[in-house]
Design an enzyme around this catalytic site. Structure first.
Site, PDB file in Angstrom:
ATOM      1  N   GLY A  13      -3.118 -34.556 -41.167  1.00 30.19           N
ATOM      2  CA  GLY A  13      -2.653 -35.195 -39.940  1.00 30.19           C
ATOM      3  C   GLY A  13      -1.199 -34.949 -39.582  1.00 30.19           C
ATOM      4  CG  ASN A 108      -8.427 -27.132 -31.453  1.00 31.53           C
ATOM      5  OD1 ASN A 108      -8.193 -27.979 -32.325  1.00 31.53           O
ATOM      6  ND2 ASN A 108      -8.771 -25.883 -31.749  1.00 31.53           N
ATOM      7  CG  HIS A 110      -7.001 -21.564 -33.862  1.00 32.43           C
ATOM      8  ND1 HIS A 110      -7.991 -21.937 -34.745  1.00 32.43           N
ATOM      9  CD2 HIS A 110      -6.792 -20.235 -34.067  1.00 32.43           C
ATOM     10  CE1 HIS A 110      -8.373 -20.869 -35.443  1.00 32.43           C
ATOM     11  NE2 HIS A 110      -7.655 -19.830 -35.051  1.00 32.43           N
TER      12      HIS A 110
HETATM   13  C1  GAR Z   1      -3.348 -27.185 -38.667  1.00 31.19           C
HETATM   14  O1  GAR Z   1      -2.711 -26.027 -39.118  1.00 31.19           O
HETATM   15  C2  GAR Z   1      -4.250 -26.867 -37.491  1.00 31.19           C
HETATM   16  O2  GAR Z   1      -3.737 -25.874 -36.652  1.00 31.19           O
HETATM   17  C3  GAR Z   1      -5.492 -26.386 -38.204  1.00 31.19           C
HETATM   18  O3  GAR Z   1      -5.632 -27.251 -39.297  1.00 31.19           O
HETATM   19  C4  GAR Z   1      -4.353 -27.693 -39.703  1.00 31.19           C
HETATM   20  C5  GAR Z   1      -4.377 -29.202 -39.758  1.00 31.19           C
HETATM   21  O4  GAR Z   1      -3.191 -29.693 -40.300  1.00 31.19           O
HETATM   22  N1  GAR Z   1      -6.632 -26.431 -37.331  1.00 31.19           N
HETATM   23  C6  GAR Z   1      -7.649 -25.587 -37.417  1.00 31.19           C
HETATM   24  O5  GAR Z   1      -7.730 -24.707 -38.249  1.00 31.19           O
HETATM   25  C7  GAR Z   1      -8.733 -25.815 -36.398  1.00 31.19           C
HETATM   26  N2  GAR Z   1      -9.597 -24.690 -36.331  1.00 31.19           N
HETATM   27  P1  GAR Z   1      -2.731 -31.172 -40.000  1.00 31.19           P
HETATM   28  O6  GAR Z   1      -3.897 -32.065 -40.377  1.00 31.19           O
HETATM   29  O7  GAR Z   1      -1.567 -31.383 -40.908  1.00 31.19           O
HETATM   30  O8  GAR Z   1      -2.377 -31.275 -38.551  1.00 31.19           O
END
Ligand code: GAR
Length: 191
Positions: A13, A108, A110
């Protein structure tokens, strides 16, 4: 009126935290009204609670299927009068009908320069591909995974000796910078 925004998470998060901190500024055009996780033990829930933000867990594992899981989420979104959704490390694919019902109102982040490196393990794949630049993208969610109109991107140079960890940390810092900017644009009706 600040747009009532829900953030969907599945884990750490840190992007949610960046959005929450940005929305604490009085001039920010969106208010984080709900943090929803599909995982009961997502680390990010603790931070959201500590900020006094409403949290919800909709555990996909206990529903009969995707439609039931999404119906539960839709019900909670309605209760909280949510207007915008930010997916922030939310690792469940959403059905076309749920996505369509939020078209233009759900975004979103990415960790790649889309359309390059859709899907998982983007940093390792960028290193393996030998590209010189990598980065992150905020985009509108459409039924096709990691597609949809791009709102903002940020790039970082790939440096000699970069590892998956060093590269992902540099990209993550950019994610935390551009996600709040993109949400602000959406909430102001600029995109
Ligand atoms: C982030 O790097 C986000 O961009 C990626 O997951 C991570 C979550 O980190 N999302 C994806 O790969 C979606 N396809 P966080 O929970 O610390 O924000």
């Amino acid at each position: 009126m600040r747009k009532r925004t829900a953030i969907f998470i599945s884990g750490r998060g840190s992007n949610m935290e960046a959005l929450v901190r940005a929305a604490q500024r009085p001039d920010f055009p969106a208010e984080i009204a709900l943090v929803l996780s599909n995982r009961p033990n997502a680390a990010g829930l603790k931070f959201a609670k500590s900020c006094g933000i409403a949290t919800a867990v909709v555990d996909h594992k206990i529903y009969a299927g995707r439609n039931e899981f999404e119906a539960a989420m839709a019900h909670i979104l309605a209760i909280h009068r949510i207007e915008l959704i930010c997916l922030a490390g939310f690792m469940r694919l959403l059905t076309a009908s749920f996505v369509e019902s939020w078209r233009g109102r759900m975004i979103n982040i990415h960790p790649a320069l889309l359309p390059q490196f859709k899907g998982l393990d983007t940093h390792a794949r960028a290193l393996a591909a030998g590209v010189s630049e990598h980065g992150c993208t905020v985009h509108f969610v459409v039924p096709e995974m990691d597609a949809g109109p791009i709102i903002l991107q940020a790039s970082v140079d790939i440096l000699p000796g970069d590892t998956e960890a060093s590269l992902s940390a540099r990209v993550l810092a950019q994610e935390h910078r551009i996600y709040p900017l993109a949400l602000a644009k959406l909430a102001r009706g600029e995109v």
